[in-house]
Design an enzyme around this catalytic site. Structure first.
Site, PDB file in Angstrom:
ATOM      1  N   LYS A   1     -10.970   5.571  -1.237  1.00  0.00           N
ATOM      2  CA  LYS A   1      -9.698   5.486  -1.957  1.00  0.00           C
ATOM      3  C   LYS A   1      -9.393   4.090  -2.492  1.00  0.00           C
ATOM      4  O   LYS A   1      -8.706   3.952  -3.506  1.00  0.00           O
ATOM      5  CB  LYS A   1      -8.553   5.973  -1.068  1.00  0.00           C
TER       6      LYS A   1
ATOM      7  N   GLY B   1      -4.675   4.469   5.357  1.00  0.00           N
ATOM      8  CA  GLY B   1      -4.357   4.659   3.950  1.00  0.00           C
ATOM      9  C   GLY B   1      -3.252   5.661   3.704  1.00  0.00           C
ATOM     10  O   GLY B   1      -2.371   5.446   2.862  1.00  0.00           O
TER      11      GLY B   1
END
Length: 270
Positions: A69, A131
């Site tokens: 990501k 995250g």
């Protein structure tokens, strides 16, 4: 699903450990809406080459999962505000070779907070510092919520996340309580920690709303305990459905009906 043809648009996912959830969700909707699309999951052996392939092969879009990501940020052309807000990408859209990055996790969390009418003055315990915790923390901040404590055993990560959004940090839940409990850790996820309840019954008893982002299974020990205590809940299955819906809209320009989204979500987990 229509017969494969030269005009069919391809959407993919990039994940270290691909699942069938996104594949089944998107392909169900393509079929139901008679769209000339197909969706396929991949575990890339070289992330840079995979992203180059998205551009070079005209792949319409890609879902991006951990651990990619943040790594893909340097490989895209444009960062949408949803991704820039948290320096994390979970969706790439290809418009004629221009790759734009989004974070529909953030969009889904923001939407769920609004749907459940979480008040700005609510007290919140957010357990986790990865995250997804960053996406949740950013959505809380942007919704005007300031009374948030980040619970993380990793002091460096916990303090860093807390300071980024001007929240407080706790190493353990301990005796702390809050109006809203949010679990963004693997506790309760299928595997080694699937029997672990991320907040105690005593902490759940004081809460007004309980939110667990774990989606496999969606009925985690925390969600089960909250329902037993008569508390309203938000499950990880809701997050997955909403973020996937936003991805679908970005890829196709079509927003399915709520009934179709529910059907696709149920199909994806069957």
């Amino acid at each position: 699903m229509p017969i494969l043809n030269k005009d069919m648009k391809l959407c993919i996912s990039l994940a270290a450990r691909p699942s069938n959830i996104g594949t089944r969700f998107h392909n169900y909707l393509y079929d139901a809406l008679e769209l000339n699309y197909v969706y396929k999951a991949f575990a890339p052996v070289d992330l840079g080459q995979a992203v180059t392939g998205i551009r070079g092969l005209g792949i319409r879009g890609a879902a991006v999962s951990m651990p990619y990501k943040e790594a893909v940020i340097a490989m895209v052309d444009v960062m949408d505000a949803s991704a820039a807000a948290i320096d994390s990408v979970n969706t790439i859209v290809n418009n004629d070779g221009v790759l734009t990055a989004y974070n529909t996790d953030y969009l889904a969390i923001a939407r769920l907070l609004a749907v459940h009418k979480v008040r700005a003055d609510s007290t919140i315990l957010l357990r986790g510092s990865g995250g997804m915790a960053k996406a949740v923390a950013a959505a809380l901040r942007d919704a005007g919520m300031a009374n948030v404590r980040i619970v993380a055993r990793n002091e460096v990560a916990g303090r860093e996340l807390a300071s980024l959004y001007n929240f407080a940090w706790l190493p353990e839940v301990g005796a702390a309580t809050a109006d809203l409990l949010i679990n963004v850790t693997p506790l309760g996820m299928a595997g080694a920690d699937e029997t672990v309840q991320s907040f105690s019954d005593a902490t759940v008893a004081v809460a007004q709303l309980v939110f667990d982002v774990v989606a496999l299974p969606s009925q985690t020990p925390l969600i089960t305990a909250a329902r037993a205590a008569g508390k309203p809940v938000i499950t990880g299955a809701e997050v997955i459905a909403l973020q996937a819906e936003e991805q679908f809209v970005l890829y196709t320009g079509v927003r399915p009906s709520p009934e179709l989204i529910r059907a696709a979500s149920e199909f994806s987990r069957s």
